[in-house]
Motif scaffolding. Structure first.
Motif, PDB file in Angstrom:
ATOM      1  N   SER A 101      -4.701   4.414  -3.316  1.00  0.00           N
ATOM      2  CA  SER A 101      -3.245   4.524  -3.227  1.00  0.00           C
ATOM      3  C   SER A 101      -2.662   5.207  -4.454  1.00  0.00           C
ATOM      4  O   SER A 101      -1.733   6.023  -4.347  1.00  0.00           O
ATOM      5  CB  SER A 101      -2.621   3.134  -3.056  1.00  0.00           C
ATOM      6  OG  SER A 101      -3.023   2.267  -4.105  1.00  0.00           O
ATOM      7  N   ASP A 104      -3.161   8.843  -4.181  1.00  0.00           N
ATOM      8  CA  ASP A 104      -2.218   9.392  -3.196  1.00  0.00           C
ATOM      9  C   ASP A 104      -0.827   9.552  -3.787  1.00  0.00           C
ATOM     10  O   ASP A 104      -0.126  10.539  -3.493  1.00  0.00           O
ATOM     11  CB  ASP A 104      -2.143   8.476  -1.973  1.00  0.00           C
ATOM     12  CG  ASP A 104      -3.386   8.536  -1.102  1.00  0.00           C
ATOM     13  OD1 ASP A 104      -4.211   9.450  -1.296  1.00  0.00           O
ATOM     14  OD2 ASP A 104      -3.537   7.657  -0.232  1.00  0.00           O
ATOM     15  N   ARG A 107      -0.681  12.796  -5.494  1.00  0.00           N
ATOM     16  CA  ARG A 107      -0.913  14.005  -4.691  1.00  0.00           C
ATOM     17  C   ARG A 107       0.323  14.274  -3.834  1.00  0.00           C
ATOM     18  O   ARG A 107       0.358  13.977  -2.640  1.00  0.00           O
ATOM     19  CB  ARG A 107      -2.151  13.845  -3.807  1.00  0.00           C
ATOM     20  CG  ARG A 107      -3.467  13.814  -4.577  1.00  0.00           C
ATOM     21  CD  ARG A 107      -4.642  14.057  -3.653  1.00  0.00           C
ATOM     22  NE  ARG A 107      -5.922  13.925  -4.327  1.00  0.00           N
ATOM     23  CZ  ARG A 107      -6.486  14.869  -5.091  1.00  0.00           C
ATOM     24  NH1 ARG A 107      -5.859  16.021  -5.268  1.00  0.00           N
ATOM     25  NH2 ARG A 107      -7.662  14.670  -5.649  1.00  0.00           N
TER      26      ARG A 107
END
Length: 228
Positions: A101, A104, A107
């Motif tokens: 997570s 992420d 990103r």
């Protein structure tokens, strides 16, 4: 308005490999701040970042030359990675982060701007996995290890992280460093016990650099050098 009365919004909540991970946004006197919480334990936020940047700056000051390699243990809110990516002397930057997570969120997610989009830098490699395992099993050396996976050697996020600061864990760190390489460990408080552990593990030039904070004891970076 202080931190206790500021508005808090949960941006994302996930069940990760080591438990629940939460990203929160806190609005304090009109200033937006992001926080990472794991299993109810506050890890870090975007309010400052000086000590996280120092985690990368201090080893670089001790190293000569260019084309250097650095391992950043723990992506967090991205301040350490952004600092490394802004310095051309780092020729290779490896980040080990165990929470998918968190990767992420950098990103193209809410934390992307705090890591300065550094995940797009061709020098940067992100490894999704456990830092302790990587240090023990990897067949590679680095010029610097910059580790920030806990609130400090005396205040770990998960029990399994204790081994990182043990004699065996510090031996793994030493083995992952090139001769003359620098180990830097972030902590929310100074630890004389850990300083002594570094010396016992064979590190030289052991020192602790303090960064004052608004309330409480200072954040610190513990440093040790593998003999050349």
């Amino acid at each position: 308005m202080d931190d206790t009365t500021s508005a808090v919004t949960v941006i994302d909540r996930r069940e990760g490999p080591y438990g629940e991970v939460v990203l929160r946004r806190r609005l304090v006197e009109g200033t937006e701040r992001y926080e990472i919480i794991e299993n109810g334990c506050f890890l870090m936020d975007t309010s400052d970042g000086r000590s996280e940047r120092l985690l990368v700056q201090a080893p670089l000051r001790a190293l000569g030359g260019a084309g250097l390699s650095v391992l950043i243990g723990g992506l967090g809110v991205g301040f350490s990675l952004a600092e490394a990516a802004a310095e051309p002397r780092w020729g290779a930057i490896t980040v080990v982060e165990r929470e998918p997570s968190v990767i992420d969120w950098h990103r193209g997610g809410p934390l992307d701007r705090f890591s300065a989009h550094a995940l797009d830098d061709p020098r940067v490699t992100v490894i999704g996995g456990d830092l302790v395992s990587h240090l023990r099993e990897a067949d590679i050396t680095y010029d610097a290890l910059c580790l920030d996976i806990d609130n400090g050697p005396d205040w770990t996020v998960t029990d399994s992280n204790d081994s990182l600061y043990s004699p065996a864990g510090l031996a793994d760190c030493r083995a992952r460093l090139a001769p003359g390489g620098v180990l830097a460990v972030w902590s929310a408080q100074p630890s004389e016990r850990f300083e002594e552990a570094l010396r016992t593990a064979g590190f030289e030039q052991v020192q602790t650099i303090a960064v004052p904070v608004a309330r409480g004891v200072p954040d610190v970076v513990h440093l040790g050098v593998r003999p050349a």
